[in-house]
Design a protein around this motif. Structure first.
Motif, mmCIF file in Angstrom:
data_model
loop_
_atom_site.group_PDB
_atom_site.id
_atom_site.type_symbol
_atom_site.label_atom_id
_atom_site.label_comp_id
_atom_site.label_asym_id
_atom_site.label_seq_id
_atom_site.Cartn_x
_atom_site.Cartn_y
_atom_site.Cartn_z
ATOM 1 N N VAL A 29 0.994 -1.231 0.002
ATOM 2 C CA VAL A 29 0.093 0.012 -0.041
ATOM 3 C C VAL A 29 0.763 1.302 0.142
ATOM 4 O O VAL A 29 1.402 1.816 1.023
ATOM 5 C CB VAL A 29 -0.997 0.038 1.400
ATOM 6 C CG1 VAL A 29 -1.688 1.229 1.345
ATOM 7 C CG2 VAL A 29 -1.665 -1.286 1.132
ATOM 8 N N PRO A 30 1.283 1.734 -1.280
ATOM 9 C CA PRO A 30 1.972 2.922 -1.320
ATOM 10 C C PRO A 30 1.411 4.125 -0.812
ATOM 11 O O PRO A 30 0.172 4.208 -0.655
ATOM 12 C CB PRO A 30 2.313 3.122 -2.947
ATOM 13 C CG PRO A 30 2.086 1.609 -3.412
ATOM 14 C CD PRO A 30 1.078 1.195 -2.548
ATOM 15 N N TYR A 31 2.028 5.123 -0.136
ATOM 16 C CA TYR A 31 1.523 6.354 0.139
ATOM 17 C C TYR A 31 2.574 7.567 -0.051
ATOM 18 O O TYR A 31 3.782 7.304 -0.386
ATOM 19 C CB TYR A 31 1.275 6.384 1.491
ATOM 20 C CG TYR A 31 2.496 6.517 2.626
ATOM 21 C CD1 TYR A 31 3.000 7.308 3.244
ATOM 22 C CD2 TYR A 31 2.866 4.829 2.982
ATOM 23 C CE1 TYR A 31 4.069 7.207 4.147
ATOM 24 C CE2 TYR A 31 4.095 4.622 3.625
ATOM 25 C CZ TYR A 31 4.590 5.921 4.266
ATOM 26 O OH TYR A 31 5.580 5.445 5.210
ATOM 27 N N ARG A 32 2.201 8.776 0.142
ATOM 28 C CA ARG A 32 3.320 9.988 -0.221
ATOM 29 C C ARG A 32 3.656 10.285 1.282
ATOM 30 O O ARG A 32 2.806 10.457 2.133
ATOM 31 C CB ARG A 32 2.487 11.010 -1.005
ATOM 32 C CG ARG A 32 3.261 12.229 -1.145
ATOM 33 C CD ARG A 32 2.863 13.102 -2.376
ATOM 34 N NE ARG A 32 2.319 12.563 -3.196
ATOM 35 C CZ ARG A 32 2.807 12.019 -4.308
ATOM 36 N NH1 ARG A 32 4.101 11.998 -4.363
ATOM 37 N NH2 ARG A 32 2.253 11.539 -5.442
ATOM 38 N N ASP A 33 5.020 10.314 1.530
ATOM 39 C CA ASP A 33 5.619 10.490 2.343
ATOM 40 C C ASP A 33 5.655 12.232 2.787
ATOM 41 O O ASP A 33 6.936 12.890 2.015
ATOM 42 C CB ASP A 33 7.155 9.976 2.599
ATOM 43 C CG ASP A 33 7.942 10.133 3.822
ATOM 44 O OD1 ASP A 33 7.227 10.931 4.753
ATOM 45 O OD2 ASP A 33 9.023 9.809 3.775
ATOM 46 N N GLU A 34 5.000 12.565 3.434
ATOM 47 C CA GLU A 34 4.764 14.226 3.347
ATOM 48 C C GLU A 34 6.161 14.929 4.044
ATOM 49 O O GLU A 34 6.437 15.840 3.715
ATOM 50 C CB GLU A 34 3.676 14.592 4.051
ATOM 51 C CG GLU A 34 2.410 14.135 3.433
ATOM 52 C CD GLU A 34 2.229 14.697 2.043
ATOM 53 O OE1 GLU A 34 2.618 15.606 1.670
ATOM 54 O OE2 GLU A 34 1.368 14.142 1.186
ATOM 55 N N GLU A 35 6.632 14.252 5.136
ATOM 56 C CA GLU A 35 7.708 14.732 5.740
ATOM 57 C C GLU A 35 9.001 14.228 5.326
ATOM 58 O O GLU A 35 10.010 15.003 5.588
ATOM 59 C CB GLU A 35 7.614 14.353 7.493
ATOM 60 C CG GLU A 35 6.299 14.877 7.911
ATOM 61 C CD GLU A 35 6.167 14.599 9.358
ATOM 62 O OE1 GLU A 35 7.360 13.762 10.001
ATOM 63 O OE2 GLU A 35 5.232 14.570 9.747
ATOM 64 N N GLY A 36 9.205 13.168 4.738
ATOM 65 C CA GLY A 36 10.686 12.601 4.550
ATOM 66 C C GLY A 36 11.238 12.147 5.689
ATOM 67 O O GLY A 36 10.570 12.008 6.889
ATOM 68 N N GLY A 37 12.465 11.319 5.565
ATOM 69 C CA GLY A 37 13.216 11.027 6.449
ATOM 70 C C GLY A 37 13.115 9.444 6.694
ATOM 71 O O GLY A 37 13.949 8.818 7.618
ATOM 72 N N ALA A 38 12.291 8.722 5.867
ATOM 73 C CA ALA A 38 12.111 7.313 6.163
ATOM 74 C C ALA A 38 13.363 6.501 5.524
ATOM 75 O O ALA A 38 13.880 7.013 4.366
ATOM 76 C CB ALA A 38 10.853 6.701 5.451
ATOM 77 N N PRO A 39 13.972 5.548 6.339
ATOM 78 C CA PRO A 39 15.231 5.021 5.826
ATOM 79 C C PRO A 39 14.753 3.883 4.739
ATOM 80 O O PRO A 39 14.429 2.909 5.023
ATOM 81 C CB PRO A 39 15.736 4.298 6.828
ATOM 82 C CG PRO A 39 14.843 4.087 7.914
ATOM 83 C CD PRO A 39 13.609 5.227 7.577
ATOM 84 N N LEU A 40 15.090 4.142 3.509
ATOM 85 C CA LEU A 40 14.780 3.295 2.290
ATOM 86 C C LEU A 40 15.754 2.042 2.052
ATOM 87 O O LEU A 40 16.847 2.565 1.604
ATOM 88 C CB LEU A 40 14.635 4.179 1.163
ATOM 89 C CG LEU A 40 13.350 5.330 1.144
ATOM 90 C CD1 LEU A 40 13.759 6.267 0.072
ATOM 91 C CD2 LEU A 40 12.231 4.922 1.124
ATOM 92 N N ARG A 41 15.461 0.995 2.173
ATOM 93 C CA ARG A 41 16.129 -0.063 1.919
ATOM 94 C C ARG A 41 16.376 -0.476 0.373
ATOM 95 O O ARG A 41 17.224 -1.206 0.270
ATOM 96 C CB ARG A 41 15.736 -1.454 2.473
ATOM 97 C CG ARG A 41 15.950 -1.212 4.184
ATOM 98 C CD ARG A 41 15.763 -0.062 4.893
ATOM 99 N NE ARG A 41 15.544 -0.368 6.256
ATOM 100 C CZ ARG A 41 14.505 -0.128 7.080
ATOM 101 N NH1 ARG A 41 13.389 0.526 6.589
ATOM 102 N NH2 ARG A 41 14.594 -0.279 8.300
ATOM 103 N N CYS A 42 15.694 0.049 -0.624
ATOM 104 C CA CYS A 42 15.878 -0.132 -1.950
ATOM 105 C C CYS A 42 17.180 0.866 -2.390
ATOM 106 O O CYS A 42 17.806 0.010 -3.365
ATOM 107 C CB CYS A 42 14.629 0.195 -2.795
ATOM 108 S SG CYS A 42 13.987 1.918 -2.257
#
Length: 166
Positions: A29-42
Motif C-alpha cells: 500500500v504505497p503512500y506519499r511521504d509528506e515529511e521525508g526521512g524514512a530509511p529506504l532499503r531499496c
C-alpha cells in the motif's frame, strides 16, 4: 569513507515482489511521504518529502536462504522496512555506510552459512559512525564462520542492510 564492505540494498527481484505482496502476505500500500526521512532499503538513503514510498514486511534471511540453500529455521524473522513505491536508481556509489549517524545505536548480527546467529553486538555510533561500523565488520569477518552480517536499528530492531563476506 571508502569501505571494503558493500552495504547491500534489497535485491531488485525481491523489490518487485514486495511492491506487490510483502513477506507477510500483505498487499503493498504505497503512500506519499509528506515529511521525508524514512530509511529506504531499496536505495539506502532517506526519503525526501513528497516521495511515494511503502512500508512492507521483509524477511532478509529467508530471501538470502532461498538463493543459497541455507535453512535459518527459527532464526528466520521478518520486519518492517521502507522502500520506494516504484523502481528507483538504487544506491549511490561510495559514501560510507548507510544510516550511520553519530548519536544512535545499531546492532550488528552475525550469521553463519546455515543462517544461524553466531553473535552480535550493539554499536554506539560516536563521532566516527562509519569507522565504528567498519571496525565491527572487520571483527565479524575475522571469524571465518561468519557468512553475512545484518545491521539493524537498535531502537526498533529494523533491518537496515546486509553485508556479505568479501
Amino acid at each position: 569513507m571508502n569501505s571494503r564492505y558493500w552495504a547491500r540494498p534489497i535485491e531488485e527481484t525481491a523489490l518487485r515482489e514486495l511492491r506487490v505482496r510483502d513477506d507477510a502476505g500483505r498487499e503493498c500500500v504505497p503512500y506519499r511521504d509528506e515529511e521525508g526521512g524514512a530509511p529506504l532499503r531499496c536505495c539506502l538513503r532517506t526519503s525526501g518529502a513528497g516521495e511515494r514510498i511503502a512500508l512492507v514486511s521483509y524477511a532478509p534471511l529467508r530471501r538470502w536462504a532461498a538463493g543459497t540453500g541455507a535453512d535459518p529455521g527459527a532464526y528466520d524473522e521478518r520486519g518492517p522496512v521502507f522502500i520506494h513505491a516504484e523502481a528507483c536508481a538504487g544506491p549511490a556509489e561510495g559514501g560510507g555506510h548507510p544510516f550511520a549517524r553519530a548519536g544512535v545505536q545499531r546492532t550488528a548480527r552475525r550469521y553463519d552459512a546455515r543462517g544461524h546467529i553466531l553473535g552480535g553486538r550493539v554499536l554506539d555510533l560516536d563521532e566516527d559512525p562509519d569507522g565504528v561500523i567498519e571496525r565491527a565488520l572487520d571483527e565479524a569477518f575475522a571469524d571465518s564462520g561468519v557468512a553475512l552480517v545484518h545491521l539493524r536499528a537498535a531502537e526498533f530492531g529494523c533491518f537496515l542492510f546486509e553485508v556479505r563476506r568479501p
